[in-house]
Motif scaffolding. Sequence first.
Motif, PDB file in Angstrom:
ATOM      1  N   ALA B  87       0.849  -1.192   0.000  1.00  0.00           N
ATOM      2  CA  ALA B  87       0.000   0.000   0.000  1.00  0.00           C
ATOM      3  C   ALA B  87       0.884   1.241   0.000  1.00  0.00           C
ATOM      4  O   ALA B  87       2.001   1.220   0.505  1.00  0.00           O
ATOM      5  CB  ALA B  87      -0.905   0.003   1.223  1.00  0.00           C
ATOM      6  N   GLY B  89       0.442   5.643   0.409  1.00  0.00           N
ATOM      7  CA  GLY B  89      -0.370   6.851   0.535  1.00  0.00           C
ATOM      8  C   GLY B  89       0.267   7.960  -0.278  1.00  0.00           C
ATOM      9  O   GLY B  89       0.342   7.903  -1.498  1.00  0.00           O
ATOM     10  N   SER B  90       0.815   8.967   0.412  1.00  0.00           N
ATOM     11  CA  SER B  90       1.440  10.088  -0.293  1.00  0.00           C
ATOM     12  C   SER B  90       2.926   9.858  -0.554  1.00  0.00           C
ATOM     13  O   SER B  90       3.589  10.707  -1.130  1.00  0.00           O
ATOM     14  CB  SER B  90       1.274  11.375   0.514  1.00  0.00           C
ATOM     15  N   GLY B  91       3.455   8.744  -0.083  1.00  0.00           N
ATOM     16  CA  GLY B  91       4.870   8.456  -0.350  1.00  0.00           C
ATOM     17  C   GLY B  91       5.830   9.417   0.338  1.00  0.00           C
ATOM     18  O   GLY B  91       6.838   9.812  -0.243  1.00  0.00           O
ATOM     19  N   THR B  92       5.526   9.781   1.585  1.00  0.00           N
ATOM     20  CA  THR B  92       6.451  10.654   2.314  1.00  0.00           C
ATOM     21  C   THR B  92       7.158   9.895   3.431  1.00  0.00           C
ATOM     22  O   THR B  92       7.890  10.488   4.211  1.00  0.00           O
ATOM     23  CB  THR B  92       5.730  11.853   2.970  1.00  0.00           C
ATOM     24  N   GLY B  93       6.890   8.605   3.528  1.00  0.00           N
ATOM     25  CA  GLY B  93       7.488   7.808   4.591  1.00  0.00           C
ATOM     26  C   GLY B  93       9.010   7.905   4.556  1.00  0.00           C
ATOM     27  O   GLY B  93       9.604   8.085   3.497  1.00  0.00           O
ATOM     28  N   SER B 153       5.023  16.682   8.167  1.00  0.00           N
ATOM     29  CA  SER B 153       4.615  16.466   6.779  1.00  0.00           C
ATOM     30  C   SER B 153       3.100  16.567   6.635  1.00  0.00           C
ATOM     31  O   SER B 153       2.549  16.146   5.633  1.00  0.00           O
ATOM     32  CB  SER B 153       5.075  15.072   6.347  1.00  0.00           C
ATOM     33  N   SER B 158      -0.758  11.251   4.096  1.00  0.00           N
ATOM     34  CA  SER B 158      -2.144  10.783   4.109  1.00  0.00           C
ATOM     35  C   SER B 158      -2.495  10.171   5.457  1.00  0.00           C
ATOM     36  O   SER B 158      -1.620   9.698   6.193  1.00  0.00           O
ATOM     37  CB  SER B 158      -2.342   9.745   3.007  1.00  0.00           C
ATOM     38  N   ASN B 162      -0.410   7.748   7.924  1.00  0.00           N
ATOM     39  CA  ASN B 162      -0.264   8.106   9.349  1.00  0.00           C
ATOM     40  C   ASN B 162      -0.634   6.930  10.236  1.00  0.00           C
ATOM     41  O   ASN B 162       0.041   6.633  11.215  1.00  0.00           O
ATOM     42  CB  ASN B 162      -1.197   9.277   9.726  1.00  0.00           C
ATOM     43  N   GLY B 168       3.516  10.587  14.569  1.00  0.00           N
ATOM     44  CA  GLY B 168       3.470  11.518  15.687  1.00  0.00           C
ATOM     45  C   GLY B 168       3.648  12.928  15.164  1.00  0.00           C
ATOM     46  O   GLY B 168       3.665  13.172  13.965  1.00  0.00           O
ATOM     47  N   GLU B 433       8.668   7.531  15.341  1.00  0.00           N
ATOM     48  CA  GLU B 433       7.450   7.773  14.567  1.00  0.00           C
ATOM     49  C   GLU B 433       7.598   7.480  13.089  1.00  0.00           C
ATOM     50  O   GLU B 433       6.617   7.463  12.369  1.00  0.00           O
ATOM     51  CB  GLU B 433       7.007   9.229  14.753  1.00  0.00           C
TER      52      GLU B 433
HETATM   53  C1  LIG Z   1       9.913  16.276   5.636  1.00  0.00           C
HETATM   54  C2  LIG Z   1       9.235  15.165   6.362  1.00  0.00           C
HETATM   55  C3  LIG Z   1       8.840  15.354   7.681  1.00  0.00           C
HETATM   56  C4  LIG Z   1       8.214  14.322   8.378  1.00  0.00           C
HETATM   57  N1  LIG Z   1       7.818  14.542   9.657  1.00  0.00           N
HETATM   58  C5  LIG Z   1       7.206  13.550  10.355  1.00  0.00           C
HETATM   59  C6  LIG Z   1       6.770  13.766  11.698  1.00  0.00           C
HETATM   60  O1  LIG Z   1       6.918  14.850  12.258  1.00  0.00           O
HETATM   61  N2  LIG Z   1       6.183  12.739  12.336  1.00  0.00           N
HETATM   62  C7  LIG Z   1       5.969  11.523  11.742  1.00  0.00           C
HETATM   63  O2  LIG Z   1       5.417  10.654  12.370  1.00  0.00           O
HETATM   64  N3  LIG Z   1       6.373  11.297  10.475  1.00  0.00           N
HETATM   65  C8  LIG Z   1       6.976  12.274   9.757  1.00  0.00           C
HETATM   66  N4  LIG Z   1       7.384  12.042   8.467  1.00  0.00           N
HETATM   67  C9  LIG Z   1       7.219  10.697   7.880  1.00  0.00           C
HETATM   68  C10 LIG Z   1       5.934  10.476   7.081  1.00  0.00           C
HETATM   69  O3  LIG Z   1       5.385  11.680   6.633  1.00  0.00           O
HETATM   70  C11 LIG Z   1       4.912   9.722   7.879  1.00  0.00           C
HETATM   71  O4  LIG Z   1       5.395   8.439   8.136  1.00  0.00           O
HETATM   72  C12 LIG Z   1       3.539   9.598   7.213  1.00  0.00           C
HETATM   73  O5  LIG Z   1       2.650   8.994   8.101  1.00  0.00           O
HETATM   74  C13 LIG Z   1       3.560   8.800   5.945  1.00  0.00           C
HETATM   75  O6  LIG Z   1       2.349   9.008   5.270  1.00  0.00           O
HETATM   76  P1  LIG Z   1       2.231   8.752   3.702  1.00  0.00           P
HETATM   77  O7  LIG Z   1       0.827   9.013   3.302  1.00  0.00           O
HETATM   78  O8  LIG Z   1       3.262   9.500   2.976  1.00  0.00           O
HETATM   79  O9  LIG Z   1       2.515   7.198   3.633  1.00  0.00           O
HETATM   80  P2  LIG Z   1       3.485   6.364   2.688  1.00  0.00           P
HETATM   81  O10 LIG Z   1       4.880   6.822   2.802  1.00  0.00           O
HETATM   82  O11 LIG Z   1       2.888   6.292   1.345  1.00  0.00           O
HETATM   83  O12 LIG Z   1       3.355   4.953   3.367  1.00  0.00           O
HETATM   84  C14 LIG Z   1       3.846   4.720   4.664  1.00  0.00           C
HETATM   85  C15 LIG Z   1       3.469   3.328   5.114  1.00  0.00           C
HETATM   86  O13 LIG Z   1       2.086   3.233   5.259  1.00  0.00           O
HETATM   87  C16 LIG Z   1       1.560   2.151   4.530  1.00  0.00           C
HETATM   88  N5  LIG Z   1       0.232   2.574   4.109  1.00  0.00           N
HETATM   89  C17 LIG Z   1      -0.123   3.707   3.454  1.00  0.00           C
HETATM   90  N6  LIG Z   1      -1.447   3.790   3.312  1.00  0.00           N
HETATM   91  C18 LIG Z   1      -1.973   2.673   3.884  1.00  0.00           C
HETATM   92  C19 LIG Z   1      -3.288   2.184   4.054  1.00  0.00           C
HETATM   93  N7  LIG Z   1      -4.372   2.839   3.617  1.00  0.00           N
HETATM   94  N8  LIG Z   1      -3.459   0.993   4.686  1.00  0.00           N
HETATM   95  C20 LIG Z   1      -2.393   0.314   5.146  1.00  0.00           C
HETATM   96  N9  LIG Z   1      -1.130   0.739   5.017  1.00  0.00           N
HETATM   97  C21 LIG Z   1      -0.910   1.901   4.390  1.00  0.00           C
HETATM   98  C22 LIG Z   1       2.561   1.905   3.457  1.00  0.00           C
HETATM   99  O14 LIG Z   1       2.531   0.575   3.017  1.00  0.00           O
HETATM  100  C23 LIG Z   1       3.852   2.237   4.160  1.00  0.00           C
HETATM  101  O15 LIG Z   1       4.294   1.134   4.878  1.00  0.00           O
HETATM  102  C24 LIG Z   1       7.994  13.068   7.741  1.00  0.00           C
HETATM  103  C25 LIG Z   1       8.364  12.902   6.414  1.00  0.00           C
HETATM  104  C26 LIG Z   1       8.987  13.933   5.723  1.00  0.00           C
HETATM  105  C27 LIG Z   1       9.380  13.708   4.294  1.00  0.00           C
END
Ligand SMILES: Cc1cc2nc3c(=O)[nH]c(=O)nc-3n(C[C@H](O)[C@H](O)[C@H](O)COP(=O)(O)OP(=O)(O)OC[C@H]3O[C@@H](n4cnc5c(N)ncnc54)[C@H](O)[C@@H]3O)c2cc1C
Lengths: 549, 503
Positions: B87, B89-93, B153, B158, B162, B168, B433
């Motif tokens: 899966a 989401g926004s690919g910011t992991g 982020s 997404s 999260n 967090g 986090e």
């Molecule tokens: C500049 C920057 C700052 C950040 N600051 C923080 C911060 O302060 N705190 C923090 O916690 N994180 C932070 N992050 C990390 C990141 O943003 C988080 O981990 C965020 O929750 C990831 O969300 P995403 O939508 O990008 O998920 P993705 O990167 O797309 O995916 C993350 C994980 O979630 C899974 N996933 C996605 N959607 C689903 C779904 N619907 N069901 C099941 N699994 C799913 C994916 O398989 C993957 O394992 C930061 C990242 C960046 C680039």
Amino acid sequence: MSARPQPRSTAAPDAPPQGAPGASRGTVPVEGSAADLSPGAATGSQRATDQAAAEAVGARRPLDLGQGGPVAASAAAATVGAAAGTGTVELGLPGLSASMFPAFDEHHPPDAALVADCVHCGFCLPTCPTYVLWGEEMDSPRGRIDLMRQGLEGDALEPSAVRHLDQCLGCMACVTACPSGVQYDKLIEATRSQLERRVQRPRAERLMREAIFRLFPYPRRLRAVRGPLWAYQVSGLGGVLRRIGVLDKLPAGLQAMESLAPKLSKAAKLPERTPAQGTKRRTVGLLSGCVQGAFFPDVNAATVRVLAAEGCEVVVPRAQGCCGALSAHAGREREALAFAKRVIATFEQAGVDTVVVNAAGCGSNLKEYAHQLRDEAGWAERAERLAAKVRDITELLDELGPVAARHPLPMTVAYQDACHLAHAQGVRDQPRHVLRGIPGVELAELVEAEICCGSAGTYNLLNPEPARELGERKARAVLASGADIMVTANPGCWMHVATSLARLGERIPVVHTVQVLDASIRGIPVRQLLMTALEGPGTTLARPSASLR
Amino acid sequence: MASLPAPAPAPAPASADAGSIAGLAERLRKAVGVGRVLTDHAQLRTYECDGLTNFRVTPAVVVLAESRQHVIDTVRLCAKAGVPFVARGSGTGLSGGALPVAEGVLLVLSRMRALRPVDPDNARVVVEPGVINLWVTRDASPHDLAYAPDPSSQLVCSIGGNVAENAGGAHCLKYGFTVNHVLGAEVVLPDGSVVHLGGTAPEHPGYDLLGAFIGSEGTLGVATSLTLRLVRVPEAVQTMLVGFHSVEDAGGTVSDIIAAGIVPAAIEMMDALAIEAAEAAVHCGYPAGAVAVLVIELDGPQVEVDAQFAQVERIALARSAFETRIAQDAAERALMWKGRKSAFAAVGRISPAYFVQDGVIPRTQLPQVLSEIGRMADAAGLRVANVFHAGDGNLHPLVLFDDAVEGQAHDAEELAGAILDLCISSGGSITGEHGVGAEKRTKMAVQFTPEDLDTMQLVRCAFDPDGIANPGKIFPTPRLCGERPGPRTGEHPVQAAGLGEVF
Ligand SMILES: Cc1cc2nc3c(=O)[nH]c(=O)nc-3n(C[C@H](O)[C@H](O)[C@H](O)COP(=O)(O)OP(=O)(O)OC[C@H]3O[C@@H](n4cnc5c(N)ncnc54)[C@H](O)[C@@H]3O)c2cc1C
Ligand code: SF4
Ligand code: SF4
């Protein structure tokens, strides 16, 4: 030690007004709800951090970012290409068939070091108009940079990649947003020139592009055009197109051209030299622009009057042609350079302190001359000198400060940030200062202010479908703001949003920032300004949706 | 960021070969629509990494889901073909959680972005997984409600991501992590069936399966709908920015504040390098000459905030704070936060490349650990910028390096790893986090005993017996379900056949 809690605005500015993009059902405060605080109670801590999150990408508030909503109807065609048999929506541009190797040649490929600056954080996604429409990676700044990187790493340039790069509006919202300072503007410019030079496009598309570039950069041809089919006669292409039978294959692009042609007002010739009123503060040259000059002569006239009233001697050199903005943004490098050289020579001769521009797209292009002409022997320095003198009209007015008296104009103004002003030139506060300096003017901020309206130079002609969708998003945001009048700094945005409003069956007065100031200085009553603006170019001619479907 | 050699990609299940993938792509097109399935190489490559760029894998197929049914269809078809799916989401992991599997399907949820109307009386809202974090507070705010978790982020990440990462943010010190703000989830299990975990009530009898799902990084299933808890916005908020001449003093202030029984909404710390980066990017005007700054926010009833604020000021002064600024209005508060919120991404301005590390230490150890990190960085000849949620000891050391210099990327990776070991040896954890993902799975064996890990794998096997949901993440030794946990002897038959990989 007495930080006061902020009074709560009853208008709930954190939620988009009904009808605006992203407005959800049920966001209106529920009367008598257990969760309602008394008016005047404090706002929450989260809001300060939310605000900061938006400011970190150069926005004023969270609502200025893309607000989501359903995925646009053009998504399938944008994602996999109309050729893939998705049927429903035609984007107007047939796809390419073959891939190209190597992706880039030696002449100014996108700079690998600039590509490497991207850390893939995704902060640019929520203000990228194509990401807002389609929600996929290839049509985001980060994805497009990836596509460039693939080419630099030795992958062939696939037709899909060309499509996604073509689908970029060049709005530069990503440059504003990027915390790492990635220079996407330089990257896309280099990439576009490569594509323009080397990609063999399908014939119909090639002819469409030719037609546009034989028409728009030429003020005289533009002035001669009334209906868009004229364009083909004037440029000599109409006959050719008919003979080879592609005319009916270009419906979307042609209709886009037709719907955008504004109602013309009589163009009074601008005097070559207008003396300053009162003490002279500066000698400025005005770039009259092609679309601006031909279709919006009132804006140039107002610009001259306002500048003179503010103590500037205004020179409008006769010999000036197109500045090359449309060509440069489309990657037509040689054509752009020729236009640029002519503009530089003209304004050097005019002997002015400042070159004033009132069309955002032209202004940003003039400021880029130094970069564009960096390799041209004998021109690089001249380009740099000229670029340093260039100011947007609101930038100059803000810098000079007011001397002429302002008369009140009691009205609510929706100021629309033109991308080539806000993103490409970073000019956002100055136009707002100028407008706020007029007694009675109230500013209404637009939801999704960071998002391009879809006009984007020639984009609305080459990619009419997404342009239409973005235009309607912007039009809905303008309507939801409840403003009496929309103010913009770019002829392209003006035509495009006005057309979009008309398609929604709505009309609202539209003017250029400088026209509001002109009305205020001349003491024109607000009713008169609103009436003229409602009947002005661009706002009445737009045809209802029937002819566009 | 630099490109480092990626570790071995996840093991591909036995039945997935190129031929069946092509067939699967066709079946997917029939099920979810031609316009939502990507197999074009250039397009696939734009999905090869998330926010962690040194791990890259090109997926075989990308599906752009627009509805719950698309997710169900995709997962079912994958399960039937034995093809893994990941899966996204926004690919910011930042831990490679959304790193694709080469012979697998990447299931993108960014188009599922609808929010149901807020239920203000019960302070909750139901959203689709692709909804951006900030939009939740957008819809809640007219009711004086907000969604508490606020990762930096938050403008792009997404809710699905999260939840999967248990994200967090600055305010989690007082309000808790994502896990404290999700009431229920509709989840498509790896066999394509749909279950509802949790519900709408605050508490549920039976096993806390929702708790297990949150933070599972996409290994237990795909969330298609989430019921979120909203919090009332507090009566008063006060924010101050405090400058220190030493990192130790700033760290000591954090410990002293908490020891005094104050739970601030947030205490965030940045060191000199991080401040430099933030200034370069957003001109936030932090105190000149500060070696460390703290952003401290208190919220709650006005009287309480006022009293505690005075107390915090005294504590900071006692630790030689040289400048204390108090935000007078929302705009000033936002400016204080702006530097912190953009700090990560802004480090790109002062260094060609960097690693974002994420570790947790007991708060009381802050000063010692920070000086130790400084020593380690000096020894390695590298710079480390520190930005972190100081209140709960969640460090984000950013290891700066120049990828153009031979060997520096490797040195930086070593240093980042050594910092994690330091976190563990000081009694902390390898992630606060950002999750384990692909990046830190080998470190799991350092933090947990084999028995601990086996117990976790049992849970995973209960949800995903065939191991097709985001394989190759979290666990250092991806076990095959059906295998009895316990000491491992000899080679697993599947592994011996070259089909699975165990290390
Ligand atoms: C500049 C920057 C700052 C950040 N600051 C923080 C911060 O302060 N705190 C923090 O916690 N994180 C932070 N992050 C990390 C990141 O943003 C988080 O981990 C965020 O929750 C990831 O969300 P995403 O939508 O990008 O998920 P993705 O990167 O797309 O995916 C993350 C994980 O979630 C899974 N996933 C996605 N959607 C689903 C779904 N619907 N069901 C099941 N699994 C799913 C994916 O398989 C993957 O394992 C930061 C990242 C960046 C680039
Ligand atoms: S262009 Fe900038 S904002 Fe966008 S992903 Fe790259 S580094 Fe982040
Ligand atoms: S220029 Fe505009 S459309 Fe193009 S990638 Fe940047 S934000 Fe998107």
